[in-house]
Every structure is written in structure tokens, then in C-alpha cells.
Write an enzyme that holds these catalytic residues in place. Structure first.
Site: not given
Ligand code: DGL
Length: 270
Positions: A7-8, A70, A162, A194, A196
Site C-alpha cells: 500500500d502507499s 491500494c 497517515e 480506499c 485506509h
């Protein structure tokens, strides 16, 4: 060898958590490109190059199979990487298809023609890059007809997560749900597009109300991976070492990951 999860940043940990609970004996190498997160505001070429680099790192370090946990990377890079050809014995898979198969009530891997399904009005919450790609609508059109999709680009939510600023993340989620609800007051399903966003799932559900079924990817991706590895056991390999790798600050990323998963997670430098 092990299964790689990319993932990012921290969002793929929601997928990691579900996969490790479903496949406790499979070693997993998690790679978070935290240095370059968020991807959702980058252009497609940039996301492709960053994703390609990370996946190659995982392949070269003993993973046969890499899951792009992601949506932004899946939308911008997956098809391009697959079309460019992957090395012999290696695979890369994304997170859209398991979600859409669940939404359209299909068995994993059912590729029959599109048909009418019970959901009619779908709210999609995703990053600006995922929304702009229209990848979700394209994959849905292969499987279902007569479904209206209204998408909301949820700017700022990934940055706040994040940074560990959950108060800001919550406020942003509420305002994005509000904006979507004004465009589509009668949604019967909502997609958290997403990885997240499962960290904010109770906030999405509360803001949307009980009449909206919320689809979140972590468990769906884990279930489809269990099925895939049953059919392709050679993709597991023999290694035993699980690792958490990051391109970001090791201490900050470890602390935020520990807060999200509520157990100590130690990242090392990728
Ligand atoms: N968690 C990612 C996704 O599923 C990426 C978010 C980002 O880096 O903007 O889209």
C-alpha cells in the site's frame, strides 16, 4: 517465500490484518510506501512508477504473489503492469475485483456476462485519483447492469490518517458523506474504495445510517485470497519470515501502525 501486501502507506494494514487472521500460517511481507503517501493526489504515471518499483522489490525479495492493497495503485498501475508482463512464477493482483464480486453477489472468479443485481444505487468513497480513473465503474460494468454509481473524492482523509490525526479524519469523513448524500439521497450500498477507510468504518456507517450497507475491502480481499491460494498453492512458497517494510520514518510508521492494529508492529526500512 511469502505473500506480499503493498500500500502507499498504512491503509493496507486493514487488508494485512484480515489476511493474517484468515491465513495465520502464511508469512506476509507488508510494504508501505509511506514516504510517498498519499498516492491519491498524484497523477497516474507517478502512481504507476512508485507501485511498479515496490512490487518489483517484493518479487525480488521472495514474494511470488503481491496484493496491491491500494485502490489508487490498483486503478492506475495494475492493468499496465499485467499487460507489460510479469516475471515467470510471479503474480500481482488488485483489490477491486473481490469487492465488486461481493457487491454483485458472484462467486470468486465468476466471469459470466453482466446481469441485474439487487443493489441499484451505490455510493463510492475513494481517493481523488481512484475516482478520476473510473476503474470501479469499469469493473462493475463487466458484471452488473442497471446500477447507478455516485462517487465522492474524499480529499484529505488519507493524509489525516497517515498523520494519526483521527479527529480531522472523522470530521472529513462526515463532510464527504454529507456531500455524497446530497447528490444521492437514496443509496442502498456504500463502497469504502480506499484501504485506509476501514479504519473509519464506524464513522462512515453512523453518518450514512443503518439503511445503507457498507462494503469494506479487508475481509473480502482475505476471503478471495484464501480461495485463490487453494487453487494456486504454489504461490505461497516455503518461507517463514513475516516483515513490515516502509520507505518512511521507521519509528513514526511503527507507532501509527501499532495504534491502528492495537498490537506492537515494528517496521524496518525497505
Ligand atoms: N489506501 C490507498 C487506496 O486504497 C491509497 C491512499 C492514498 O495513498 O492516497 O487507495
Amino acid at each position: 517465500m511469502a505473500v506480499g501486501i503493498f500500500d502507499s502507506g498504512l491503509g493496507g494494514l486493514t487488508v494485512y490484518d484480515a489476511v493474517s487472521a484468515s491465513l495465520p500460517d502464511v508469512p506476509i511481507v507488508y510494504y508501505g510506501d509511506n514516504l510517498h503517501a498519499p498516492y491519491g493526489v498524484r497523477d497516474a504515471q507517478d502512481v504507476f512508477e512508485l507501485t511498479d518499483k515496490a512490487v518489483k522489490h517484493l518479487w525480488e525479495n521472495g514474494c511470488n504473489l503481491v496484493i496491491l492493497a491500494c485502490n489508487t495503485a490498483s486503478a492506475a498501475a495494475l492493468r499496465r503492469m499485467q499487460e507489460a508482463g510479469v516475471p515467470r512464477g510471479k503474480r500481482v493482483l488488485g483489490v477491486f475485483v473481490p469487492l465488486i464480486e461481493a457487491l454483485t453477489e458472484r462467486q470468486w472468479g465468476d466471469n459470466s456476462p453482466p446481469r441485474e443485481v439487487s443493489v441499484k444505487n451505490v455510493a463510492l468513497f475513494a481517493t481523488p485519483a481512484t475516482v478520476a480513473s473510473r476503474a470501479f465503474q469499469r469493473e462493475l460494468a463487466f458484471r452488473a447492469i442497471g446500477v447507478d454509481v455516485e462517487a465522492q473524492a474524499c480529499g484529505g482523509v488519507v493524509d489525516a490518517i497517515e498523520d494519526g490525526d483521527m479527529i480531522l479524519a472523522e470530521a472529513l469523513v462526515r463532510s464527504h458523506v454529507d456531500a455524497l448524500t446530497r447528490k444521492m439521497p437514496n443509496a442502498d450500498a456504500a463502497i469504502l474504495g480506499c484501504t485506509h477507510y476501514p479504519l473509519m468504518e464506524p464513522i462512515f456507517q453512523a453518518a450514512l445510517g443503518d439503511s445503507v450497507k457498507v462494503y469494506s475491502q479487508a475481509n473480502l480481499v482475505a476471503a478471495s485470497l484464501v480461495d485463490y491460494l487453494k487453487r494456486h498453492p504454489e504461490m505461497i512458497g516455503e518461507g517463514t519470515e513475516s516483515q513490515f517494510l516502509t520507505t518512511g520514518n521507521v519509528a513514526t510508521v511503527s507507532n501509527n501502525a501499532t495504534q491502528f492494529l492495537r498490537r506492537r508492529i515494528e517496521f524496518t526500512a525497505a
